[in-house]
Enzyme design. Structure first.
Site, mmCIF file in Angstrom:
data_model
loop_
_atom_site.group_PDB
_atom_site.id
_atom_site.type_symbol
_atom_site.label_atom_id
_atom_site.label_comp_id
_atom_site.label_asym_id
_atom_site.label_seq_id
_atom_site.Cartn_x
_atom_site.Cartn_y
_atom_site.Cartn_z
ATOM 1 C CB THR A 1 8.922 8.093 4.496
ATOM 2 O OG1 THR A 1 7.527 7.848 4.779
ATOM 3 C CG2 THR A 1 9.775 7.393 5.563
ATOM 4 C CG ASP B 1 0.822 -3.369 0.275
ATOM 5 O OD1 ASP B 1 -0.317 -3.194 0.764
ATOM 6 O OD2 ASP B 1 1.028 -3.465 -0.941
ATOM 7 C CG ASP C 1 10.934 -12.912 0.180
ATOM 8 O OD1 ASP C 1 10.565 -12.139 1.075
ATOM 9 O OD2 ASP C 1 10.681 -14.126 0.181
#
Length: 252
Positions: free
Chosen positions: A231, A157, A135
């Site tokens: 990407t 996300d 995290d």
């Protein structure tokens, strides 16, 4: 069932420690990593790199962070930047390679993404790069005040359903973290192909007050960053007809 009920031989001290750790995990759950950690099984060489190379490069958060983060790196670096959720590592490896004078901290909890990065580094070691595979808020809370020269958050996300918006990494609490660890004048860069998340980020940064958006014209936030390699996720978004926004904020 409690920890002591599972193990009646657990000492009082150990029980207290276990309970404390359990509470810590629970208290971080609403602000920590959401999403998958594992994908396809790793190939044997990927498993080897995870077991051998990653421990050499991983930040040790059990020790206090050095006041001068430049000492974390083998290379002699003049500044330190951080990329949160580097995915397959395309941008991070490219950026660290073209800027050897800067140190980079890359955070990616997704096992397969980290495996790809370790593959890059196995073929082409970068002495100005350190990694963390959990995290990102743990790293942010570990870092000293005003210790970073930049934070990149690219294609996080988007959690598109409204009931999941609280899981988005851009939040007032995480912007507090960014504001604490960024030096005045340092950059927070954010890229996304999801309009609602772009607007969300603009609004949250405006409401926070510590970040000033740098765009002057629409072209500014539709133009990729300098030497941007793209990407794989971005290429997929373009194929599906979505456009990207590249936002840059300065820490006031």
């Amino acid at each position: 069932m409690s920890d002591t009920e599972r193990n009646p031989d657990l000492s009082d001290e150990a029980a207290i420690r276990a309970l404390s750790e359990k509470k810590t995990r629970g208290s971080r759950a609403t602000e920590a990593f959401y999403g998958r950690r594992n994908g396809k099984p790793l190939r044997p060489h990927q498993r080897f790199l995870r077991e051998d190379l990653l421990p050499q490069l991983k930040l040790d958060l059990s020790r206090p962070a050095p006041q001068d983060l430049r000492t974390l790196f083998v290379a002699d670096v003049a500044q330190v930047r951080m990329e949160i959720g580097f995915g397959g590592g395309e941008h991070l490896a490219h950026e660290a390679g073209r800027k050897p004078e800067a140190g980079f901290i890359g955070v990616e909890p997704f096992v397969n993404g980290m495996a790809k990065m370790l593959g890059f580094l196995d073929a082409d070691p970068l002495p100005n790069l350190r990694l963390y595979d959990d995290d990102a808020t743990q790293v942010l809370d570990w870092l000293p005040d005003a210790s970073l020269d930049g934070i990149d958050l690219f294609y996080p996300d988007p959690w598109p359903k409204k009931k999941h918006w609280k899981r988005r990494f851009v939040s007032q609490k995480n912007l507090d973290r960014f504001a604490r660890v960024l030096r005045p004048g340092a950059l927070f860069r954010f890229a996304s192909d999801i309009d609602t998340y772009v607007n969300w980020t603009l609004q949250h940064c405006y409401d926070h007050g510590a970040f000033e958006w740098q765009a002057k014209t629409a072209a500014d936030w539709h133009t990729p960053y300098e030497a941007w390699p793209g990407t794989r996720y971005e290429a997929k978004a373009f194929r599906e007809g979505r456009k990207a926004a590249y936002l840059t904020f300065v820490r006031r």
